[in-house]
Design a protein around this motif. Structure first.
Motif, short mmCIF file in Angstrom:
data_model
loop_
_atom_site.label_atom_id
_atom_site.label_comp_id
_atom_site.label_asym_id
_atom_site.label_seq_id
_atom_site.Cartn_x
_atom_site.Cartn_y
_atom_site.Cartn_z
N ILE A 125 0.84 -1.20 0.00
CA ILE A 125 0.00 0.00 0.00
C ILE A 125 0.87 1.24 0.00
O ILE A 125 0.61 2.21 -0.73
N GLN B 43 -6.27 6.32 -2.29
CA GLN B 43 -5.57 5.77 -1.13
C GLN B 43 -6.55 5.19 -0.12
O GLN B 43 -6.27 4.16 0.50
N ARG C 191 -7.54 1.79 -1.30
CA ARG C 191 -6.54 0.74 -1.06
C ARG C 191 -6.74 0.11 0.32
O ARG C 191 -6.61 -1.10 0.48
N HIS D 84 -10.04 -1.90 0.21
CA HIS D 84 -9.83 -3.18 -0.49
C HIS D 84 -9.18 -4.20 0.44
O HIS D 84 -9.56 -5.38 0.45
N ARG E 26 -1.03 0.25 -9.49
CA ARG E 26 -0.24 1.33 -8.91
C ARG E 26 0.16 2.31 -10.01
O ARG E 26 0.09 1.99 -11.20
#
Length: 271
Positions: A82, A117, A120, A123, A157
């Motif tokens: 991350i 962000q 992320r 997720h 990414r």
């Protein structure tokens, strides 16, 4: 250079840049000093600063910022990728957005970066089976930033979501690395199908303003989707599609359309 500054510059040049740029903001706008200190300068690590900054936006009276910070910290500690992805996303914005002149600007202000962000972490929560907290973060992002990404969607990414207002990405969508997505883009389904029903976007794709990519279709790597297009069928790699419904109208215009950000489609030469 202080020992701390030297450590940042050696180990984490992106974070070093953000801290130096933050110090410039304080010098130029002393009224923002408290905000900049809380968001950036009081933290030793970029991940720590990001967690604090986003939690201050996402938290509510019922779900306090401290709770959000703990969730972010858990996700980042469990999945260091991350942190790697957030740095790649910051670099992507600086490289591709002509309105961005440094790393600290998207970190502080760009809702596309903030939404990505937060996704992320959502997720990560989804994969951990913590679906309600994941959906809470999705809901907060949708309300605050006008971006709706299902927590199950897979995002690569080095992604830039420029302006980001109105972006919708469905549950089974997959977005590759180095993709650029502009505002009002939908990666959606075509009806009430279940299971795998959303687009798969290859690496290096540029999806321009207002485009709709619908169904479980593949957009090939380094392709380009023109503004306002409705894509219902697979897109070959390194091609441009345009129109309603979208059709191939030529090559992608360059090797890396997501990085070049050229949205002009050349008219064919007339005989």
């Amino acid at each position: 250079m202080s020992l701390i500054a030297e450590k940042f510059a050696t180990c984490d040049p992106v974070w070093s840049d953000i801290r130096l740029e933050a110090q410039d903001i304080v010098a130029q706008e002393p009224e923002l000093a408290a905000y900049i200190y809380q968001a950036v300068l009081s933290h030793e690590l970029l991940e720590e600063a990001l967690s604090h900054h986003l939690a201050s936006k996402l938290g509510t009276r019922e779900v306090e910022p401290q709770t959000i910070r703990r969730v972010f910290s858990e996700a980042i500690e469990d999945t260091p990728e991350i942190g790697e992805a957030l740095r790649a996303d910051l670099k992507a914005v600086l490289d591709r957005d002509p309105a961005c002149q440094n790393h600290v600007t998207p970190f502080l202000y760009f809702k596309g970066f903030h939404a990505l962000q937060t996704h992320r972490v959502a997720h990560w929560l989804w994969k951990q089976g913590r679906t309600n907290m994941a959906l809470y973060l999705q809901s907060r992002v949708s309300s605050l930033f006008g971006v709706d990404i299902h927590p199950a969607a897979v995002m690569g990414r080095g992604i830039m979501m420029d302006h980001a207002t109105g972006i919708v990405i469905g549950e089974t969508a997959v977005v590759g690395d180095d993709v650029s997505i502009l505002h009002d883009v939908t990666l959606g389904g075509t009806g009430k199908e279940t299971e795998d029903r959303h687009p798969k976007i290859g690496n290096g794709v540029l999806i321009s303003v207002g485009a709709k990519v619908l169904g479980n279709i593949h957009v090939g790597e380094c392709a380009r989707v023109a503004a306002g297009s409705v894509v219902l069928h697979a897109v070959p790699a390194h091609c441009t599609v345009a129109g309603v419904p979208a059709k191939v109208v030529g090559c992608a215009g360059c090797d890396q359309p997501a990085r070049e950000m050229n949205q002009i489609i050349d008219e064919p030469d007339e005989d």
